[in-house]
Design a protein around this motif. Structure first.
Motif, PDB file in Angstrom:
ATOM      1  N   PHE A   1       3.324 -10.373  -0.961  1.00  0.00           N
ATOM      2  CA  PHE A   1       2.485  -9.200  -1.240  1.00  0.00           C
ATOM      3  C   PHE A   1       1.198  -9.607  -1.955  1.00  0.00           C
ATOM      4  CE2 PHE A   1       6.601  -6.558  -1.442  1.00  0.00           C
ATOM      5  CZ  PHE A   1       6.578  -6.400  -0.068  1.00  0.00           C
ATOM      6  N   VAL A   2       1.311 -10.516  -2.924  1.00  0.00           N
ATOM      7  CA  VAL A   2       0.133 -10.942  -3.686  1.00  0.00           C
ATOM      8  C   VAL A   2      -0.926 -11.508  -2.746  1.00  0.00           C
ATOM      9  CG1 VAL A   2      -0.719 -12.600  -5.380  1.00  0.00           C
ATOM     10  CG2 VAL A   2       1.403 -11.380  -5.822  1.00  0.00           C
ATOM     11  N   LEU A   3      -0.504 -12.363  -1.818  1.00  0.00           N
ATOM     12  CA  LEU A   3      -1.477 -12.990  -0.911  1.00  0.00           C
ATOM     13  C   LEU A   3      -2.164 -11.943  -0.044  1.00  0.00           C
ATOM     14  CD1 LEU A   3       0.596 -16.107   0.182  1.00  0.00           C
ATOM     15  CD2 LEU A   3      -1.318 -16.047  -1.392  1.00  0.00           C
ATOM     16  N   ALA A   4      -1.382 -11.015   0.503  1.00  0.00           N
ATOM     17  CA  ALA A   4      -1.981 -10.005   1.372  1.00  0.00           C
ATOM     18  C   ALA A   4      -2.975  -9.145   0.589  1.00  0.00           C
ATOM     19  CB  ALA A   4      -0.888  -9.138   1.995  1.00  0.00           C
ATOM     20  N   MET A   5      -2.612  -8.778  -0.637  1.00  0.00           N
ATOM     21  CA  MET A   5      -3.507  -7.924  -1.421  1.00  0.00           C
ATOM     22  C   MET A   5      -4.738  -8.696  -1.887  1.00  0.00           C
ATOM     23  SD  MET A   5      -2.424  -4.916  -1.276  1.00  0.00           S
ATOM     24  CE  MET A   5      -1.868  -5.309   0.355  1.00  0.00           C
ATOM     25  N   THR A   6      -4.591 -10.016  -2.077  1.00  0.00           N
ATOM     26  CA  THR A   6      -5.761 -10.831  -2.388  1.00  0.00           C
ATOM     27  C   THR A   6      -6.744 -10.798  -1.220  1.00  0.00           C
ATOM     28  OG1 THR A   6      -4.290 -12.277  -3.643  1.00  0.00           O
ATOM     29  CG2 THR A   6      -6.500 -13.096  -3.217  1.00  0.00           C
ATOM     30  N   VAL A   7      -6.211 -10.850  -0.016  1.00  0.00           N
ATOM     31  CA  VAL A   7      -7.085 -10.768   1.161  1.00  0.00           C
ATOM     32  C   VAL A   7      -7.805  -9.418   1.176  1.00  0.00           C
ATOM     33  CG1 VAL A   7      -7.157 -10.734   3.679  1.00  0.00           C
ATOM     34  CG2 VAL A   7      -5.721 -12.383   2.512  1.00  0.00           C
ATOM     35  N   VAL A   8      -7.075  -8.351   0.838  1.00  0.00           N
ATOM     36  CA  VAL A   8      -7.709  -7.025   0.797  1.00  0.00           C
ATOM     37  C   VAL A   8      -8.854  -7.006  -0.220  1.00  0.00           C
ATOM     38  CG1 VAL A   8      -7.339  -4.602   0.199  1.00  0.00           C
ATOM     39  CG2 VAL A   8      -5.674  -5.798   1.605  1.00  0.00           C
ATOM     40  N   ALA A   9      -8.613  -7.636  -1.372  1.00  0.00           N
ATOM     41  CA  ALA A   9      -9.650  -7.668  -2.415  1.00  0.00           C
ATOM     42  C   ALA A   9     -10.849  -8.492  -1.976  1.00  0.00           C
ATOM     43  CB  ALA A   9      -9.077  -8.231  -3.715  1.00  0.00           C
ATOM     44  N   LEU A  10     -10.621  -9.387  -1.049  1.00  0.00           N
ATOM     45  CA  LEU A  10     -11.669 -10.312  -0.629  1.00  0.00           C
ATOM     46  C   LEU A  10     -12.522  -9.738   0.500  1.00  0.00           C
ATOM     47  CD1 LEU A  10     -10.680 -13.975  -0.228  1.00  0.00           C
ATOM     48  CD2 LEU A  10     -11.566 -12.924   1.781  1.00  0.00           C
TER      49      LEU A  10
ATOM     50  N   LEU B   1       0.830  -1.200   0.000  1.00  0.00           N
ATOM     51  CA  LEU B   1       0.000   0.000   0.000  1.00  0.00           C
ATOM     52  C   LEU B   1       0.870   1.257   0.000  1.00  0.00           C
ATOM     53  CD1 LEU B   1      -2.772  -1.081   2.524  1.00  0.00           C
ATOM     54  CD2 LEU B   1      -2.979  -0.900   0.062  1.00  0.00           C
ATOM     55  N   GLU B   2       2.045   1.175   0.664  1.00  0.00           N
ATOM     56  CA  GLU B   2       2.900   2.355   0.752  1.00  0.00           C
ATOM     57  C   GLU B   2       3.787   2.516  -0.478  1.00  0.00           C
ATOM     58  OE1 GLU B   2       4.920   1.686   4.369  1.00  0.00           O
ATOM     59  OE2 GLU B   2       3.209   2.268   5.602  1.00  0.00           O
ATOM     60  N   THR B   3       4.560   1.443  -0.789  1.00  0.00           N
ATOM     61  CA  THR B   3       5.580   1.607  -1.819  1.00  0.00           C
ATOM     62  C   THR B   3       5.090   1.234  -3.211  1.00  0.00           C
ATOM     63  OG1 THR B   3       6.393  -0.504  -1.057  1.00  0.00           O
ATOM     64  CG2 THR B   3       7.671   1.428  -0.453  1.00  0.00           C
ATOM     65  N   PHE B   4       4.198   0.253  -3.319  1.00  0.00           N
ATOM     66  CA  PHE B   4       3.656  -0.032  -4.636  1.00  0.00           C
ATOM     67  C   PHE B   4       2.371   0.764  -4.802  1.00  0.00           C
ATOM     68  CE2 PHE B   4       6.221  -3.599  -3.377  1.00  0.00           C
ATOM     69  CZ  PHE B   4       7.073  -3.712  -4.452  1.00  0.00           C
ATOM     70  N   ASN B   5       1.716   0.579  -5.926  1.00  0.00           N
ATOM     71  CA  ASN B   5       0.568   1.428  -6.220  1.00  0.00           C
ATOM     72  C   ASN B   5      -0.744   0.951  -5.633  1.00  0.00           C
ATOM     73  OD1 ASN B   5       1.546   3.613  -7.572  1.00  0.00           O
ATOM     74  ND2 ASN B   5       1.690   2.530  -9.515  1.00  0.00           N
ATOM     75  N   PHE B   6      -0.678  -0.009  -4.690  1.00  0.00           N
ATOM     76  CA  PHE B   6      -1.925  -0.656  -4.317  1.00  0.00           C
ATOM     77  C   PHE B   6      -2.953   0.277  -3.683  1.00  0.00           C
ATOM     78  CE2 PHE B   6       0.015  -4.656  -5.309  1.00  0.00           C
ATOM     79  CZ  PHE B   6      -1.065  -5.370  -5.764  1.00  0.00           C
ATOM     80  N   LEU B   7      -2.483   1.337  -3.034  1.00  0.00           N
ATOM     81  CA  LEU B   7      -3.447   2.283  -2.471  1.00  0.00           C
ATOM     82  C   LEU B   7      -4.236   2.951  -3.596  1.00  0.00           C
ATOM     83  CD1 LEU B   7      -4.095   2.925   0.427  1.00  0.00           C
ATOM     84  CD2 LEU B   7      -2.716   4.983   0.240  1.00  0.00           C
ATOM     85  N   THR B   8      -3.524   3.272  -4.700  1.00  0.00           N
ATOM     86  CA  THR B   8      -4.201   3.836  -5.873  1.00  0.00           C
ATOM     87  C   THR B   8      -5.201   2.842  -6.442  1.00  0.00           C
ATOM     88  OG1 THR B   8      -2.076   4.834  -6.346  1.00  0.00           O
ATOM     89  CG2 THR B   8      -3.767   5.040  -8.036  1.00  0.00           C
ATOM     90  N   TYR B   9      -4.764   1.571  -6.557  1.00  0.00           N
ATOM     91  CA  TYR B   9      -5.672   0.556  -7.125  1.00  0.00           C
ATOM     92  C   TYR B   9      -6.927   0.431  -6.272  1.00  0.00           C
ATOM     93  CZ  TYR B   9      -1.286  -1.065  -9.278  1.00  0.00           C
ATOM     94  OH  TYR B   9      -0.103  -1.151  -9.945  1.00  0.00           O
ATOM     95  N   LEU B  10      -6.708   0.409  -4.960  1.00  0.00           N
ATOM     96  CA  LEU B  10      -7.826   0.273  -4.028  1.00  0.00           C
ATOM     97  C   LEU B  10      -8.774   1.462  -4.188  1.00  0.00           C
ATOM     98  CD1 LEU B  10      -8.552  -1.726  -1.763  1.00  0.00           C
ATOM     99  CD2 LEU B  10      -7.467  -0.187  -0.164  1.00  0.00           C
TER     100      LEU B  10
END
Lengths: 343, 358
Positions: B325-334, B146-155
């Motif tokens: 990272f993929v697993l954690a972000m999958t949980v966020v998507a879920l 969420l901090e260093t990659f763009n995941f906050l933007t994606y979210l």
């Protein structure tokens, strides 16, 4: 004005205040939209109002669904790599001929566009197994959930849960389990068996593609069948029980015939969805190994959007072919639903 | 306290003796419960495994066979060393067991040091030592993307798309449904037939031309390209219209007597009365939009406009997949769908069962 009596009273509690605060942009929008609609009503009269109400939806729908449906044909009879139709030369049925040319139609390797035919064959294999197994397991699950069991709500929810998950999430959940060092291989090694590289083996890849899509979608069809089972009048079962009919016979003579219309609906719905398989499998296997799990929609996507040369014409021609298949299936669905609803 | 102890046995007993009513345990009863238990394990197990794995460190994920819980090796500060050293339990030849920290490893030998006596180093075979571990949860799996990659933007993009698309869908679908349900007008049957006929046109068969339309409108690589095209759902119009047909006409006539405008009748009378159907469509729309994949994959090609699903797919498609990272972000998507499911499960299931749509 009497209408003002309908509006909610002044907010009193804190939650009411919060709700009112959240609702006010929507209220504002409604008040703003009231102005042009009043204006239209004054000019054109009440008789014209329904047209104005359906207009926005039809405008969106026409632009993004109906218009494209026609442009699709235009794409499929023109060539080149340009997106804009004015720059595309007319080629007649060349795209379709290119797709259809095969020395032997049962062997994709002999086709000019072998990826297309592999897509068709893979889709046929996938649809056959996925739909039949999914309907079978949905039926078993629905029959079990229809029994007089404790915590039925919980079990029903459990089987339904994966339906809500996104295809990407579903694929990643299973990919993580099936990897070389995944938990399934740990189990195999723990039992003294050899590790299996599931995504290197074409047959295993197809197996897991089918398995995962059944896992993700089964709950939906179970729900429809369960509703059908619950609509069967209970006095039929009571009568059968009084006659001492065996449960097996009750199933074949009462349950299945009365559930059959719903079964047909489920089969056709599952077929329509299955033919368009893409999301889960694309993330899970990427179509591989090689082209072992590459289906029609992936062929359209790759040809039109993700290869070096974007061949829009070929992608459009392939989607016209898919559209024809889906059209036939939809007619079938309408017939089946109509028959069910007429009893 | 006694209640807690006795309840499981009671329910388990009831579970096992739940029969067809005649007291005997039919084979179908046994089959039912085996099927249900296996079924629940198969449906929830993979999700639970994902969540557990998402808390493991990168090193913990590479372990084979994997551990069930997220464990991490304990490290200790040893005098004379800058970095904390990993702690091991070493078994000596005479059978004594001692906790030692590893300085470095050379081949199958490891140089160990006693934390209480940092001067002396001992050579130990790596087979004679076991890492000492404790529960350690790798929160950085969640915070770092969420901090260093763009995941906050994606979210953020996913939330915007879902919210905007659902609002537009509800507005224009309910307007159309109102027009079709309340009024008698020329062409109404034609429009209705049109709506039903197009109920089943999937995006998969019009990808290329819709892409052209979206390009012509200058929407490619903006969130509008994902929001707008799917808004005019025939499903929603159909669902809402069927519900609005049940609203008594007297109400509308009375409102007209009171000089309400047609828009006010729609907004103040028909919409509030259709709330159950609107809620069902809202839930469907949120699910559709949050989970949408193929269409965003085509029209979003720059990472600033990726939705969560597209970002996840791009991230898992890289050569060296960073699974932690993929697993954690999958949980966020879920999470959002799981929350919706937990609270509105009954609502969703009845909605689907009665409309036969998803």
């Amino acid at each position: 004005m009497a209408l003002d009596d309908v509006s909610p009273p002044e907010p009193v509690t804190l939650t009411d205040r919060a709700k009112a605060a959240a609702a006010w942009p929507i209220r504002l929008l409604a008040t703003i939209l009231d102005v042009p609609f009043r204006f239209l009503q004054r000019i054109f009269g009440i008789g014209a109002m329904p047209y104005f109400f359906i207009l926005p939806n039809m405008l969106f729908f026409g632009t993004f669904v109906v218009l494209p449906l026609f442009i699709n044909f235009a794409f499929s009879v023109t060539g080149g790599t340009n997106l804009f139709l004015a720059d595309r030369p007319y080629v007649g049925t060349e795209q379709y001929e290119f797709l259809a040319t095969c020395a032997n139609h049962f062997d994709p390797a002999t086709c000019r566009e072998d990826r297309f035919w592999r897509g068709i064959y893979n889709t046929m294999v996938f649809v056959t197994f996925q739909v039949s197994l999914m309907v079978l397991f949905s039926l078993i699950t629905a029959l079990i959930l229809n029994r007089d069991i404790r915590y039925r709500g919980f079990y029903r929810a459990a089987f339904f849960f994966p339906v809500l998950l996104s295809p990407v999430v579903v694929a990643l959940i299973w990919k993580w389990i099936l990897l070389r060092d995944g938990v399934l291989n740990a189990g195999l090694v723990g039992m003294g068996l050899e590790r299996i590289l599931f995504f290197v083996d074409p047959q295993w890849s197809m197996f897991w593609a089918i398995f995962v899509s059944i896992w993700a979608n089964m709950g939906f069809y179970t729900l429809i069948l369960l509703a059908g089972l619950q609509a069967i009048p209970p006095d039929l079962y009571e009568a059968a029980e009084m006659d001492g009919t065996k449960p097996e016979r009750v199933f074949w003579r009462i349950t299945l015939p009365l559930l059959w219309p719903n079964m047909l609906v489920v089969i056709v719905l599952a077929l329509i969805k299955s033919v368009q398989v893409f999301d889960e499998v694309f993330v899970l296997t990427g179509g591989g190994p090689g082209t072992a799990t590459q289906f029609i929609v992936q062929y359209i996507y790759t040809t039109g959007f993700s290869s070096q040369v974007q061949n829009f014409g070929l992608a459009a021609a392939a989607s016209v072919v898919l559209g024809v298949v889906l059209f036939v299936l939809t007619l079938l669905q309408l017939a089946v639903v109509r028959r069910r609803d007429q009893g | 306290m006694t209640d807690v102890v006795t309840r499981p046995t009671r329910t388990l007993g009831a579970l096992l003796t739940a029969t067809r009513g005649n007291g005997r345990l039919h084979w179908t009863d046994v089959f039912t419960y085996i099927y249900l238990v296996l079924g629940v394990a198969l449906m929830f197990g993979p999700v639970v495994w994902l969540v557990l794995s998402s808390f493991k460190t990168q090193a913990g994920l590479q372990e084979f066979p994997p551990t069930l819980l997220p464990l991490g090796q304990i490290s200790v500060e040893v005098e004379g060393y800058d970095e904390p050293l990993p702690l091991f339990e070493v078994t000596f030849e005479d059978g004594t067991v001692k906790q030692m920290a590893q300085v470095r490893r050379v081949g199958i030998m490891a140089q160990m040091v006693d934390p209480d006596n940092p001067e002396e180093r001992i050579q130990v075979s790596i087979n004679d030592r076991e890492p000492i571990r404790e529960m350690s949860i790798a929160w950085e799996n969640y915070t770092k993307p969420l901090e260093t990659f763009n995941f906050l933007t994606y979210l953020n993009n996913s939330v915007i798309v879902t919210a905007a698309a659902t609002l537009i869908t509800l507005l224009i679908n309910s307007m159309a449904a109102y027009g079709l349900a309340i009024y008698e007008f020329r062409g109404r049957n034609a429009v209705m037939l049109f709506v039903i006929g197009t109920l089943m046109i999937p995006i998969t068969i019009i990808l290329v031309p819709t892409y052209l339309v979206v390009t012509q409108l200058g929407m490619v690589n903006t969130l509008w390209a994902v929001i707008i095209p799917g808004c005019a759902t025939p499903t929603g119009v159909f669902l809402l219209r069927q519900y609005m047909l049940t609203i008594p006409r007297d109400l509308i006539e009375a409102a007209r007597m009171d000089k309400a405008s047609e828009w006010q009748i729609y907004w103040r009378i028909v919409l509030p009365l259709s709330l159950p159907a609107i809620a069902v469509l809202a839930i469907f729309s949120v699910m559709w939009r949050w989970n949408d994949f193929l269409w965003p994959l085509i029209v979003l090609n720059r990472s600033e406009v990726y939705t969560l699903q597209i970002g996840l797919n791009a991230f898992q498609g890289e050569l060296n997949v960073q699974w932690h990272f993929v697993l954690a972000m999958t949980v966020v998507a879920l999470i959002p769908v799981t929350v919706v499911f937990a609270f509105l499960q009954r609502f969703i299931t009845t909605g689907i069962a009665s409309s036969g749509m998803k």
